[in-house]
Design a protein around this motif. Structure first.
Motif, mmCIF file in Angstrom:
data_model
loop_
_atom_site.group_PDB
_atom_site.id
_atom_site.type_symbol
_atom_site.label_atom_id
_atom_site.label_comp_id
_atom_site.label_asym_id
_atom_site.label_seq_id
_atom_site.Cartn_x
_atom_site.Cartn_y
_atom_site.Cartn_z
ATOM 1 N N LYS A 288 0.808 -1.225 0.000
ATOM 2 C CA LYS A 288 0.000 0.000 0.000
ATOM 3 C C LYS A 288 0.846 1.282 0.000
ATOM 4 O O LYS A 288 0.784 2.086 -0.938
ATOM 5 N N ASP A 289 1.610 1.501 1.042
ATOM 6 C CA ASP A 289 2.362 2.758 1.160
ATOM 7 C C ASP A 289 3.410 2.889 0.067
ATOM 8 O O ASP A 289 3.614 3.974 -0.497
ATOM 9 N N TYR A 290 4.111 1.800 -0.208
ATOM 10 C CA TYR A 290 5.153 1.828 -1.244
ATOM 11 C C TYR A 290 4.557 2.257 -2.577
ATOM 12 O O TYR A 290 5.098 3.129 -3.273
ATOM 13 N N THR A 291 3.434 1.644 -2.947
ATOM 14 C CA THR A 291 2.805 1.928 -4.234
ATOM 15 C C THR A 291 2.266 3.352 -4.277
ATOM 16 O O THR A 291 2.387 4.037 -5.306
ATOM 17 N N GLU A 292 1.701 3.809 -3.173
ATOM 18 C CA GLU A 292 1.176 5.179 -3.146
ATOM 19 C C GLU A 292 2.293 6.210 -3.211
ATOM 20 O O GLU A 292 2.131 7.280 -3.811
ATOM 21 N N LYS A 293 3.438 5.900 -2.622
ATOM 22 C CA LYS A 293 4.595 6.786 -2.781
ATOM 23 C C LYS A 293 5.046 6.806 -4.238
ATOM 24 O O LYS A 293 5.355 7.865 -4.797
ATOM 25 N N SER B 281 6.938 1.939 3.992
ATOM 26 C CA SER B 281 6.023 2.736 4.816
ATOM 27 C C SER B 281 6.090 4.200 4.398
ATOM 28 O O SER B 281 7.117 4.675 3.896
ATOM 29 N N HIS B 282 4.994 4.917 4.621
ATOM 30 C CA HIS B 282 4.928 6.332 4.269
ATOM 31 C C HIS B 282 5.909 7.177 5.072
ATOM 32 O O HIS B 282 6.329 8.248 4.619
#
Length: 364
Positions: A150-155, A272-273
């Motif tokens: 989740k966080d990796y992809t959103e970054k 992580s974000h």
């Protein structure tokens, strides 16, 4: 006309096409807006270490013809891509495999892992994934999605996973065996000494102009050749008259460290974000280096703005439809298109070379 082909861009597509054209007795001029050849696969030496200036490039392919082609220009080592992921002090193996599942849940058998994933998919109530989040959960369950995706992809993409298409995550492997090899391609490795020497050999016999921006000198350059092979951003070729295509770009921050081994692996993802970069590359590990110092690069994804280098096309229905219009406009004007930016598609290196060889064969 002084040249048969004006080739815009000295990356893998342009250099491969130039090589094939020269073999056929054609005269080629290659223009490159950067100060070096190689495009994004450009490598340079630092502290005796081959540094991938624009991020990690691991060559892998199922195409024997392409593998034999690149091995004609360099010796490849037996590097196997086995990245790891850091999440709040926890370390996980990638791609998703039994080592990942065992670390996450304490399971030991494929059946246990499959049951755990099935339980989480059922709880999420996903039957037909409609976006990246639902696709990821249906593949590996909610725990792995939340920690490693989740966080990796959103970054990386700058938008919520629920707004990203499902196909992006589909190319990530999921294996119920203890195997950390990211790719399942039979041919894989890193060219000894980097990619720049390969591109230098591909460009032998062609004239090359660096620091030459085709779009700023189009009128003058077009007079020099019968045909133009274009590998840059396809919307820029038409002055973005229908609107800008979307891209993602990257900022690379490279350091020389006075230690021999910083992270123990070539590629470490930060999922992580809280960590602003997506990964750290430690370049020496691509070639099993023993140098007393090391060189690392942190990669920071960000939104593309005019003047930035476009690295990734943002493929969704709206952008793809617009890209098709720009591609049609370019072809109507007689341009030969190729490469990631001109095709507005994500390609691995082997596919770029395969497309260049195919294009050259059809045209020449």
């Amino acid at each position: 006309m002084k040249y048969d082909y004006l080739i815009v861009g000295a990356g893998l597509f342009g250099a491969t096409f130039a090589h094939e054209a020269v073999k056929k007795g054609k005269k080629c001029l290659v223009v490159e807006k950067r100060a070096h050849i190689g495009g994004n696969v450009y490598t340079e030496k630092c502290e005796g270490i081959t540094v991938h200036k624009y991020g990690a490039h691991i060559f892998h392919t199922k195409n024997k013809k392409v593998w034999e082609f690149v091995n004609g220009f360099a010796e490849f080592n037996n590097y196997i891509n086995s990245p790891v992921a850091f999440y709040h002090g926890e370390v996980y193996n990638l791609p998703f495999n039994m080592n990942t599942f065992s670390r996450m849940w304490g399971v030991k058998t494929p059946q246990e892992a499959q049951e755990k994933i099935a339980e989480q998919v059922k709880k999420a109530g996903i039957t037909q994934p409609k976006n990246l989040e639902e696709q990821a959960v249906s593949m590996v369950g909610e725990d792995i999605y939340l920690k490693l995706v989740k966080d990796y992809t959103e970054k990386q993409w700058g938008r919520p996973c629920r707004e990203l298409p499902a196909f992006i995550i589909k190319r990530l492997p999921v294996r119920f065996i203890y195997d950390n090899n990211y790719f399942d391609d039979p041919y894989q490795g890193i060219p000894v000494g980097g990619y720049t020497p390969i591109v230098e050999k591909l460009l032998e016999g062609s004239d090359v102009r660096l620091n030459c921006d085709y779009l700023k000198n189009r009128e003058e350059l077009d007079k020099l050749a019968d045909k133009v092979v274009y590998t840059g951003a396809v919307d820029a070729l038409s002055d973005s008259c229908l609107g800008n295509l979307e891209y993602r770009t990257l900022e690379f921050r490279t350091q020389i460290l006075d230690e021999s081994n910083f992270q123990g692996n070539a590629v470490v993802n930060y999922t992580s974000h809280e960590v602003p970069y997506t990964r750290i590359i430690e370049h020496k590990h691509f070639e099993f280096g023993k140098q007393p110092k090391t060189v690392i690069t942190r990669e920071y994804p960000k939104t593309w703005e005019a003047g930035d280098e476009p690295y990734y096309a943002v493929n969704n229905s709206e952008n793809d439809a617009l890209a098709e219009k720009y591609i049609a406009m370019a072809k109507e004007k007689g341009y030969i298109l190729g490469g990631r930016l001109a095709d507005y598609r994500y390609y691995n290196m082997d596919k770029v070379i395969e497309n260049a060889l195919k294009t050259a064969e059809e045209i020449l």
